[in-house]
Scaffold this motif. Structure first.
Motif, mmCIF file in Angstrom:
data_model
loop_
_atom_site.group_PDB
_atom_site.id
_atom_site.type_symbol
_atom_site.label_atom_id
_atom_site.label_comp_id
_atom_site.label_asym_id
_atom_site.label_seq_id
_atom_site.Cartn_x
_atom_site.Cartn_y
_atom_site.Cartn_z
ATOM 1 N N LEU A 78 0.829 -1.210 0.000
ATOM 2 C CA LEU A 78 0.000 0.000 0.000
ATOM 3 C C LEU A 78 0.861 1.257 0.000
ATOM 4 N N LEU A 79 2.005 1.189 0.676
ATOM 5 C CA LEU A 79 2.898 2.351 0.720
ATOM 6 C C LEU A 79 3.666 2.518 -0.585
ATOM 7 N N ASN A 80 4.054 1.399 -1.202
ATOM 8 C CA ASN A 80 4.888 1.461 -2.410
ATOM 9 C C ASN A 80 4.097 1.364 -3.706
ATOM 10 N N GLY A 81 2.826 0.948 -3.612
ATOM 11 C CA GLY A 81 2.026 0.774 -4.821
ATOM 12 C C GLY A 81 2.344 -0.500 -5.580
ATOM 13 N N ASP A 82 2.918 -1.498 -4.888
ATOM 14 C CA ASP A 82 3.257 -2.768 -5.537
ATOM 15 C C ASP A 82 1.962 -3.527 -5.834
ATOM 16 N N GLU A 83 1.652 -3.668 -7.109
ATOM 17 C CA GLU A 83 0.374 -4.236 -7.535
ATOM 18 C C GLU A 83 0.208 -5.690 -7.114
ATOM 19 N N ARG A 84 1.322 -6.447 -7.013
ATOM 20 C CA ARG A 84 1.226 -7.886 -6.763
ATOM 21 C C ARG A 84 0.720 -8.213 -5.369
ATOM 22 N N ALA A 85 1.022 -7.364 -4.381
ATOM 23 C CA ALA A 85 0.676 -7.682 -2.997
ATOM 24 C C ALA A 85 -0.462 -6.823 -2.453
ATOM 25 N N LEU A 86 -1.122 -6.046 -3.304
ATOM 26 C CA LEU A 86 -2.224 -5.200 -2.828
ATOM 27 C C LEU A 86 -3.418 -6.059 -2.413
ATOM 28 N N PRO A 87 -4.254 -5.553 -1.504
ATOM 29 C CA PRO A 87 -5.495 -6.270 -1.187
ATOM 30 C C PRO A 87 -6.382 -6.384 -2.422
ATOM 31 N N ALA A 88 -7.284 -7.347 -2.414
ATOM 32 C CA ALA A 88 -8.144 -7.585 -3.580
ATOM 33 C C ALA A 88 -8.957 -6.353 -3.948
ATOM 34 N N ARG A 89 -9.327 -5.543 -2.948
ATOM 35 C CA ARG A 89 -10.128 -4.345 -3.202
ATOM 36 C C ARG A 89 -9.396 -3.334 -4.094
ATOM 37 N N ASP A 90 -8.064 -3.303 -4.024
ATOM 38 C CA ASP A 90 -7.277 -2.308 -4.749
ATOM 39 C C ASP A 90 -6.579 -2.856 -5.987
ATOM 40 N N LYS A 91 -6.749 -4.139 -6.293
ATOM 41 C CA LYS A 91 -6.007 -4.747 -7.391
ATOM 42 C C LYS A 91 -6.654 -4.443 -8.731
#
Length: 199
Positions: A78-91
């Motif tokens: 969430l801090l870095n914007g790494d798409e692979r590890a974001l929660p499902a809500r933000d992917k």
């Protein structure tokens, strides 16, 4: 008869484990140099790799550690914007575009918290004219927020229809509008675009 097959599977699983422990120096595109294991061998190898805890306390401890590691991974994403590890809500590319659309524009709603503090202070003061003024200012601000929501929502809906005509965009506008309520520096995932920089 069954005993001999299980012994063979266990020995092949041990051999597989020993091969996996060796350092990988070969080219990933090259042949692996050994035959593909049978399903029974692979399953036996998988069973040996899984460490099952002996008691419930140990199992609960391992589950807590896994959850803690997962939460930490998501927080970093969430801090870095790494798409692979974001929660499902933000992917997804659609959600990312909606976040960038909001973050690249000014929104009235992001000033709601500081404005509410000012109005609260004015309403506490024991002066009737100031209390009336604070109420009027609050109503005016709410009207501006609603108008800005309409403007932002329509613009985002149009941009999504142009950019992602085949994608399911249900709920994305609401997701983006909820993001506008947060102050820019408090938004998670962190903004990846500057103001005025169109996504």
């Amino acid at each position: 008869m069954f005993r001999r097959r299980s012994d063979e599977a266990a020995s092949s699983a041990t051999a597989l484990a020993e091969q996996d422990d060796l350092p990988q120096t070969r080219d990933p595109q090259a042949k692996k140099g050994r035959p593909t294991p049978k399903r029974s061998q692979a399953e036996a190898y998988r069973r040996t790799r899984v460490t099952v805890p002996k008691d419930r306390k140990e199992a609960a401890k391992q589950a807590r550690e896994r959850m803690r590691a997962e939460r930490e991974k998501q927080r970093t994403a969430l801090l870095n914007g790494d798409e692979r590890a974001l929660p499902a809500r933000d992917k997804g590319a659609v959600r990312r575009f909606a976040r960038d659309y909001v973050d690249s524009r000014w929104a009235v709603a992001e000033f709601f918290l500081p404005y509410a503090v000012v109005v609260l202070v004015l309403s506490i003061v024991r002066v009737t004219s100031l209390q009336i003024l604070s109420t009027l200012l609050f109503v005016l601000f709410l009207v501006l927020v609603v108008l800005d929501f309409v403007r932002m929502g329509l613009g985002l809906r149009r941009a999504l229809a142009n950019r992602f005509p085949q994608e399911n965009t249900r709920g994305v506008v609401g997701y983006a509008l909820m993001r506008t309520i947060q102050m820019r520096r408090m938004r998670l995932p962190k903004p990846q675009v500057k103001r005025g920089e169109h996504p």
